[in-house]
Design a protein around this motif. Structure first.
Motif, mmCIF file in Angstrom:
data_model
loop_
_atom_site.group_PDB
_atom_site.id
_atom_site.type_symbol
_atom_site.label_atom_id
_atom_site.label_comp_id
_atom_site.label_asym_id
_atom_site.label_seq_id
_atom_site.Cartn_x
_atom_site.Cartn_y
_atom_site.Cartn_z
ATOM 1 N N UNK A 154 0.740 -1.302 0.089
ATOM 2 C CA UNK A 154 -0.029 -0.269 0.025
ATOM 3 C C UNK A 154 0.823 1.210 0.017
ATOM 4 N N UNK A 155 1.524 1.459 -0.026
ATOM 5 C CA UNK A 155 3.077 1.916 0.263
ATOM 6 C C UNK A 155 2.520 3.510 -0.938
ATOM 7 N N UNK A 156 2.420 2.853 -2.304
ATOM 8 C CA UNK A 156 2.479 4.215 -3.082
ATOM 9 C C UNK A 156 1.415 4.274 -2.972
ATOM 10 N N UNK A 157 0.138 3.872 -2.296
ATOM 11 C CA UNK A 157 -0.784 4.109 -3.203
ATOM 12 C C UNK A 157 -1.424 5.024 -1.417
ATOM 13 N N UNK A 158 -0.843 5.055 -1.012
ATOM 14 C CA UNK A 158 -0.827 5.594 0.302
ATOM 15 C C UNK A 158 -0.198 7.379 -0.056
ATOM 16 N N UNK A 159 1.152 7.191 -0.545
ATOM 17 C CA UNK A 159 1.687 8.289 -1.158
ATOM 18 C C UNK A 159 0.812 9.475 -2.115
ATOM 19 N N UNK A 160 0.363 8.406 -3.303
ATOM 20 C CA UNK A 160 -0.493 9.020 -3.985
ATOM 21 C C UNK A 160 -1.617 10.276 -3.308
ATOM 22 N N UNK A 161 -2.375 9.605 -2.215
ATOM 23 C CA UNK A 161 -2.630 10.380 -1.998
ATOM 24 C C UNK A 161 -2.590 11.304 -0.512
ATOM 25 N N UNK A 162 -1.309 11.554 0.491
ATOM 26 C CA UNK A 162 -0.506 12.350 0.510
ATOM 27 C C UNK A 162 -0.458 13.466 -0.548
ATOM 28 N N UNK A 163 0.106 13.050 -1.584
ATOM 29 C CA UNK A 163 0.651 14.078 -2.228
ATOM 30 C C UNK A 163 -0.435 14.830 -3.310
#
Length: 563
Positions: A154-163
Motif C-alpha cells: 500500500x506504500x505507493x497508494x498512500x503516498x499518492x493520497x498524500x501528494x
C-alpha cells in the motif's frame, strides 16, 4: 561540429544539459498524453531507450522541474503550444526495478522496500504542516526499509493520497523495468513468492488508486495478467507487435542514416544495416537498436554491442535445456531459416520450462527474434494462438548465439575440435578416442537431470549439432531430424563444395532386450541408415554414394561407441 556521444547516460537532463548526441523522441510525450489511457504497459527489448524516455516524462511533467523549459526548448514537443502549459505541473512518483537482481525473495523484497522508502524520503516535507494527520505522520515514518509485508503493497497508494492533498492534483506514476526482478525470480526459483507480492503492489498502485492521474510501466516482457496484473482491467498493453509508440523507442532507418551522414560514416550504411537493423515494432520496420548505434558512433568500429550487454543467462538456459523440437528450431534459426509457431505475447514465467510457445514469445519480446509474418487473430480457432513466422533479428543477434554455443563447448573445446577433424577425415578410431572427453561436457550442458542421459540422447545430439552448426556452417548445410527416403535421419551434413564428402549420423540408445553390446547397437544404427535410405536426399542433389559417409553412435549411459 558533431555532438559528443555519451554512452550509458540514462538521465534526460544530463543528456540535454551536456549537449550530448540525442535523437528527438519528445513526441512520445504528446502521443502518450493524448491516448487518454489510464495505465500503459510498454514492452521493448533492453537498451532501447525505455529508461531515458521515462526520465524525459518525469522531467516534463514533474513539479520538481517547473519552469525548466530549457530542457525541451527547440524539440518537437515545445512546438505544441498547449503542452508548454503542461510542463512541470504534476506531482510524479518515479521508480525503477532495473537493478533488483537478487538471488532470493528475501533480498528482493528488501530491495523493493528500499526503493519505496526512497520515495517517502523524497517527500519528507509532507511531515511538516497539517496536510497529514498525526496518525498518517506515524504511518509515514514507518515507511523504512524494514516496513512489513502488510504495509509495503500500500506504500505507493498512500503516498499518492498524500501528494494529491498537498498539491491538489492527482499524481503520475512511472515504473521502469518492472519485470527485471521477475526474470531473476524465475531463474533462481522464487517466482511464486514474488508474484504474490507484486500482484498486491500493482493492484493497489495502479488499479484501486483514485489519486493517480496516469501511470506507465515499462519492461521487456508482458507478464501474464494472471501472474501480476489480475483485475487490472484499466491496463493498456503495448508490445513489439503494437502500432502505438512504434518510433518512440529505438532509431528509425531515416534517423540512423542521417546520423551516419552527419558523422562521416556514409560508406558504412550497408554494414550498419546488416548488423543492427531488423527490429520491427507494429507496422514500423527497419528499427535499429540505439545501444549499438551509439557505440559505433563512439568507436567507429562495428561489433556486437547490444547483444553482449547482459549475461543472456535465461535465454541460454531455455535453449540448452529445451526439448528436441526447441533445439531443432534453434538450429534452423542459426542456419538463417524461419520457424513457425503459435505465439502468446503474455509471458508465463512458471511455464517456460514446459511450454515451447512461451520460450519463443520470450525471445520475441527480448528482441532476439523478429516477425516475418503472422496469422490474423480472426483466423485463429477458439483457445488457440496465432502462428508467427519468426527469424533471428539481425547479424548481431546471430553472432551472439554463435558465441553462446561456443561457450557451451569451452571446457572440452580442444577435444571437441579434434573430434570434428576426425569426423571430417573419416577416422573412426580417433573419433572414439576423442568422444570420451566430448560426451562429458555435452551431456553436462544438455541434460537437465530429469531423466538419465542415456535414455534421452536427443539432448546430446542436438547439442552436438549446434556445435557443428557454429563451426562448420560455412562448409556444410547441417540439418537434423528431417525426412529422407523412408524415415527421419538424425543428422546430415551436406557439403557446399562438390569436392567434400557428405556425412549421415544416426544415434541409438543401447536396448538390452534387443542387443547384447554397444557393437550391436552401432550395427542397428547403420542398418537403419541403409534400410530407411537416408542417403536419398543427398543422391537426388547429385552426390555420389561413395562420397557419403555413414556413422552409427551407440549410447549406454555416458558410454558412447561410434562405428
Amino acid at each position: 561540429m558533431v555532438k559528443t556521444v555519451g554512452i550509458g547516460i540514462q538521465n534526460y537532463e544530463d543528456v540535454i544539459r551536456g549537449n550530448y548526441f540525442y535523437i528527438d523522441k519528445t513526441n512520445f510525450i504528446k502521443e502518450w498524453w493524448e491516448s487518454g489511457d489510464s495505465v500503459t504497459l510498454i514492452t521493448r527489448p533492453r537498451r532501447f531507450g525505455k529508461t531515458l524516455n521515462m526520465s524525459m516524462l518525469e522531467q516534463f511533467f514533474s513539479v520538481d522541474y517547473a519552469d525548466r523549459e530549457d530542457l525541451f526548448r527547440g524539440l518537437s514537443i515545445w512546438k505544441e503550444e498547449e503542452y508548454r502549459t503542461l510542463q512541470g505541473t504534476y506531482p510524479v512518483i518515479s521508480l525503477s526495478f532495473a537493478n533488483i537482481k537478487e538471488p532470493d525473495y528475501k533480498m528482493t523484497f528488501y530491495r523493493i522496500r528500499q526503493l519505496l522508502m526512497k520515495q517517502y524520503e523524497k517527500y519528507s516535507f509532507l511531515l511538516e504542516g497539517d496536510v497529514l494527520s498525526k496518525t498518517e505522520k506515524a504511518y509515514f515514518e514507518k515507511m523504512t526499509s524494514e516496513m512489513n509485508r502488510e504495509d509495503a503493497p500500500m506504500a505507493l497508494y498512500q503516498l499518492s493520497d498524500y501528494l494529491y492533498r498537498y498539491y491538489g492534483k492527482k499524481v503520475i506514476i512511472l515504473l521502469d523495468e518492472y519485470d527485471t526482478p521477475m526474470q531473476e525470480a524465475y531463474v533462481d526459483g522464487y517466482w511464486d513468492e514474488l508474484a504474490s507480492f507484486t500482484r498486491s503492489l500493482f493492484n493497489s498502485t495502479f488499479k484501486t488508486n483514485p489519486y493517480m492521474a496516469r501511470g506507465i510501466l515499462t519492461g521487456i516482457t508482458r507478464v501474464s495478467k494472471e501472474s501480476v496484473f489480475s483485475d487490472l482491467n484499466n491496463l493498456k498493453v503495448v508490445t513489439t507487435t503494437s502500432d502505438e509508440y512504434a518510433a518512440s523507442f529505438g532509431f528509425t532507418e531515416e534517423e540512423v542514416f542521417s546520423t551516419l551522414d552527419e558523422y562521416g560514416y556514409s560508406d558504412k550504411k550497408e554494414a550498419i544495416k546488416r548488423w543492427y537493423d531488423g527490429f520491427i515494432f507494429g507496422k514500423q520496420r527497419d528499427i535499429y537498436n540505439p545501444w549499438s548505434i551509439l557505440n559505433f558512433l563512439d568507436t567507429g568500429k562495428i561489433g556486437a554491442y547490444w547483444a553482449n550487454t547482459s549475461s543472456n543467462e535465461l535465454v541460454g538456459k531455455l535453449i540448452r535445456e529445451g526439448s528436441r523440437r526447441v533445439k531443432t528450431n534453434f538450429e534452423d534459426l542459426l542456419a538463417g531459416k524461419t520457424i513457425c509457431c503459435p505465439i502468446d505475447e503474455q509471458i508465463v514465467y512458471n511455464q517456460l520450462d514446459r511450454s515451447e510457445g512461451a520460450i519463443w514469445s520470450l525471445l520475441l519480446a527480448s528482441g532476439y527474434l523478429k516477425v516475418v509474418s503472422h496469422e490474423s487473430e480472426e483466423t485463429v480457432t477458439a483457445g488457440g494462438f496465432p502462428k508467427y513466422e519468426l527469424m533471428l533479428t539481425n547479424y548481431e543477434v546471430k553472432r551472439m548465439f554463435q558465441c553462446m554455443v561456443h561457450e557451451w563447448f569451452d571446457e572440452e573445446s580442444g577435444a571437441y575440435n579434434d573430434f570434428v577433424d576426425a569426423l571430417l577425415a573419416g577416422d573412426i578410431e580417433a573419433m572414439n578416442e576423442y568422444m570420451e572427453g566430448v560426451t562429458g561436457q555435452i551431456f553436462s550442458s544438455f541434460d537437465t537431470g530429469k531423466r538419465p542421459s542415456g535414455s534421452q540422447p536427443e539432448r546430446f545430439y542436438h547439442g552436438f549439432v549446434l556445435g557443428l552448426i557454429v563451426d562448420l556452417a560455412d562448409r556444410f548445410i547441417i540439418t537434423s531430424n528431417r525426412e529422407s527416403g523412408f524415415g527421419r535421419y538424425d543428422v546430415m551434413l551436406e557439403p557446399k563444395k562438390k569436392e567434400e564428402d557428405a556425412i549421415i549420423l544416426e544415434f541409438k540408445v543401447f536396448n538390452p532386450k534387443r542387443e547384447r553390446s554397444l557393437e550391436e547397437t552401432v550395427h542397428a544404427a547403420l542398418t537403419q541408415i541403409e534400410e530407411k535410405k537416408y542417403e536419398a536426399a543427398l543422391i537426388t542433389k547429385g552426390i555420389l554414394p561413395e562420397h557419403i559417409h555413414k556413422y552409427g553412435f551407440a549410447f549406454k549411459g555416458k558410454e558412447v561407441l561410434i562405428g
